[in-house]
Design a protein around this motif. Structure first.
Motif, PDB file in Angstrom:
ATOM      1  N   PRO A 107       0.800  -1.226   0.000  1.00  0.00           N
ATOM      2  CA  PRO A 107       0.000   0.000   0.000  1.00  0.00           C
ATOM      3  C   PRO A 107       0.837   1.283   0.000  1.00  0.00           C
ATOM      4  O   PRO A 107       0.279   2.373  -0.124  1.00  0.00           O
ATOM      5  N   ARG A 108       2.151   1.138   0.126  1.00  0.00           N
ATOM      6  CA  ARG A 108       2.993   2.335   0.171  1.00  0.00           C
ATOM      7  C   ARG A 108       2.807   3.146  -1.110  1.00  0.00           C
ATOM      8  O   ARG A 108       2.719   2.603  -2.195  1.00  0.00           O
ATOM      9  N   GLY A 109       2.700   4.433  -0.929  1.00  0.00           N
ATOM     10  CA  GLY A 109       2.482   5.319  -2.069  1.00  0.00           C
ATOM     11  C   GLY A 109       1.010   5.590  -2.340  1.00  0.00           C
ATOM     12  O   GLY A 109       0.692   6.456  -3.150  1.00  0.00           O
ATOM     13  N   LEU A 110       0.101   4.868  -1.679  1.00  0.00           N
ATOM     14  CA  LEU A 110      -1.329   5.109  -1.867  1.00  0.00           C
ATOM     15  C   LEU A 110      -1.784   6.238  -0.944  1.00  0.00           C
ATOM     16  O   LEU A 110      -1.669   6.142   0.279  1.00  0.00           O
ATOM     17  N   ALA A 111      -2.290   7.279  -1.517  1.00  0.00           N
ATOM     18  CA  ALA A 111      -2.721   8.446  -0.740  1.00  0.00           C
ATOM     19  C   ALA A 111      -3.812   8.046   0.247  1.00  0.00           C
ATOM     20  O   ALA A 111      -4.757   7.336  -0.102  1.00  0.00           O
ATOM     21  N   GLY A 112      -3.649   8.467   1.489  1.00  0.00           N
ATOM     22  CA  GLY A 112      -4.666   8.258   2.511  1.00  0.00           C
ATOM     23  C   GLY A 112      -4.583   6.942   3.254  1.00  0.00           C
ATOM     24  O   GLY A 112      -5.279   6.754   4.252  1.00  0.00           O
ATOM     25  N   TYR A 113      -3.756   6.007   2.792  1.00  0.00           N
ATOM     26  CA  TYR A 113      -3.665   4.717   3.470  1.00  0.00           C
ATOM     27  C   TYR A 113      -2.808   4.811   4.718  1.00  0.00           C
ATOM     28  O   TYR A 113      -1.854   5.586   4.775  1.00  0.00           O
ATOM     29  N   VAL A 114      -3.185   4.013   5.716  1.00  0.00           N
ATOM     30  CA  VAL A 114      -2.449   3.965   6.980  1.00  0.00           C
ATOM     31  C   VAL A 114      -2.236   2.512   7.386  1.00  0.00           C
ATOM     32  O   VAL A 114      -2.974   1.621   6.959  1.00  0.00           O
ATOM     33  N   PHE A 115      -1.221   2.312   8.198  1.00  0.00           N
ATOM     34  CA  PHE A 115      -1.048   1.037   8.878  1.00  0.00           C
ATOM     35  C   PHE A 115      -1.666   1.169  10.260  1.00  0.00           C
ATOM     36  O   PHE A 115      -1.420   2.152  10.971  1.00  0.00           O
ATOM     37  N   LEU A 116      -2.462   0.194  10.633  1.00  0.00           N
ATOM     38  CA  LEU A 116      -3.001   0.082  11.978  1.00  0.00           C
ATOM     39  C   LEU A 116      -2.246  -1.051  12.651  1.00  0.00           C
ATOM     40  O   LEU A 116      -2.287  -2.194  12.178  1.00  0.00           O
ATOM     41  N   VAL A 117      -1.538  -0.743  13.708  1.00  0.00           N
ATOM     42  CA  VAL A 117      -0.759  -1.739  14.433  1.00  0.00           C
ATOM     43  C   VAL A 117      -1.545  -2.110  15.680  1.00  0.00           C
ATOM     44  O   VAL A 117      -1.817  -1.256  16.530  1.00  0.00           O
ATOM     45  N   LEU A 118      -1.938  -3.378  15.759  1.00  0.00           N
ATOM     46  CA  LEU A 118      -2.793  -3.863  16.845  1.00  0.00           C
ATOM     47  C   LEU A 118      -2.021  -4.799  17.762  1.00  0.00           C
ATOM     48  O   LEU A 118      -1.314  -5.694  17.289  1.00  0.00           O
ATOM     49  N   ARG A 119      -2.186  -4.595  19.043  1.00  0.00           N
ATOM     50  CA  ARG A 119      -1.549  -5.451  20.052  1.00  0.00           C
ATOM     51  C   ARG A 119      -2.584  -6.452  20.564  1.00  0.00           C
ATOM     52  O   ARG A 119      -3.595  -6.070  21.142  1.00  0.00           O
ATOM     53  N   PRO A 120      -2.345  -7.748  20.373  1.00  0.00           N
ATOM     54  CA  PRO A 120      -3.281  -8.751  20.885  1.00  0.00           C
ATOM     55  C   PRO A 120      -3.351  -8.727  22.412  1.00  0.00           C
ATOM     56  O   PRO A 120      -2.320  -8.695  23.087  1.00  0.00           O
ATOM     57  N   GLU A 121      -4.572  -8.719  22.930  1.00  0.00           N
ATOM     58  CA  GLU A 121      -4.783  -8.848  24.378  1.00  0.00           C
ATOM     59  C   GLU A 121      -5.235 -10.246  24.740  1.00  0.00           C
ATOM     60  O   GLU A 121      -4.929 -10.737  25.806  1.00  0.00           O
ATOM     61  N   ARG A 122      -5.992 -10.860  23.834  1.00  0.00           N
ATOM     62  CA  ARG A 122      -6.431 -12.242  24.034  1.00  0.00           C
ATOM     63  C   ARG A 122      -6.384 -12.938  22.689  1.00  0.00           C
ATOM     64  O   ARG A 122      -6.768 -12.364  21.678  1.00  0.00           O
ATOM     65  N   LEU A 123      -5.880 -14.166  22.695  1.00  0.00           N
ATOM     66  CA  LEU A 123      -5.836 -14.980  21.489  1.00  0.00           C
ATOM     67  C   LEU A 123      -6.381 -16.349  21.850  1.00  0.00           C
ATOM     68  O   LEU A 123      -5.954 -16.947  22.839  1.00  0.00           O
ATOM     69  N   GLN A 124      -7.335 -16.794  21.061  1.00  0.00           N
ATOM     70  CA  GLN A 124      -7.932 -18.114  21.251  1.00  0.00           C
ATOM     71  C   GLN A 124      -7.806 -18.901  19.953  1.00  0.00           C
ATOM     72  O   GLN A 124      -7.861 -18.320  18.867  1.00  0.00           O
ATOM     73  N   ALA A 125      -7.653 -20.224  20.081  1.00  0.00           N
ATOM     74  CA  ALA A 125      -7.547 -21.077  18.903  1.00  0.00           C
ATOM     75  C   ALA A 125      -8.226 -22.406  19.178  1.00  0.00           C
ATOM     76  O   ALA A 125      -8.049 -22.986  20.251  1.00  0.00           O
TER      77      ALA A 125
END
Length: 152
Positions: A114-132
């Motif tokens: 997505p680099r170079g795409l106007a208006g795009y952002v990275f959202l970096v999310l920290r897991p608090e709970r993970l289930q599998a």
């Protein structure tokens, strides 16, 4: 529950979950909610970088707006019979051209850049709970990460 494969132990589920999250070109269902509680669900590409989920979206999208307002999302990765569910908090938002290392990591795994795409952002999310889990015989012990810490 006859004919079900044996339930995996926690360590195996953790290994399998991390392998799934690291899969090239993997997609994730991202559930967010508005301030009014209206749900929003969308599939997007995922990158797993440094035990963080990285998403690339248009910064004006409902997903980005909901996440930036509430700071929370629920993610679903994989098919219903081999799912990883993640409750996550927004750690940071970065322009797609602002963090070269993050951009490289995302593009390498997500199979698009997505680099170079106007208006795009990275959202970096920290897991608090993970289930599998895979089948009903794996619902017990499905929580592998709690309060941001691996429990297995």
């Amino acid at each position: 529950m006859a004919d079900l494969p044996p339930a995996r132990d926690g360590a195996t589920r953790r290994t399998d979950s991390l392998a799934l999250l690291s899969t090239p070109a993997i997609d994730v269902w991202v559930a967010t909610a508005s301030a009014d509680g209206l749900p929003h669900l969308v599939p997007v590409s995922l990158a797993w970088a440094g035990e963080r989920v990285v998403l690339a979206v248009d910064g004006a999208s409902l997903t980005a707006r909901n996440l930036q307002a509430s700071g929370r999302a629920r993610l679903g990765v994989g098919p219903t019979r081999d799912v990883v569910m993640i409750d996550a908090v927004l750690e940071r938002t970065a322009g797609v051209d602002a963090d070269a290392a993050l951009g490289e990591a995302y593009a390498a795994q997500a199979d698009w850049d997505p680099r170079g795409l106007a208006g795009y952002v990275f959202l970096v999310l920290r897991p608090e709970r993970l289930q599998a889990w895979r089948e009903a015989n794996e619902t017990a012990g499905r929580t592998l990460l709690r309060d941001g810490t691996w429990v297995v």
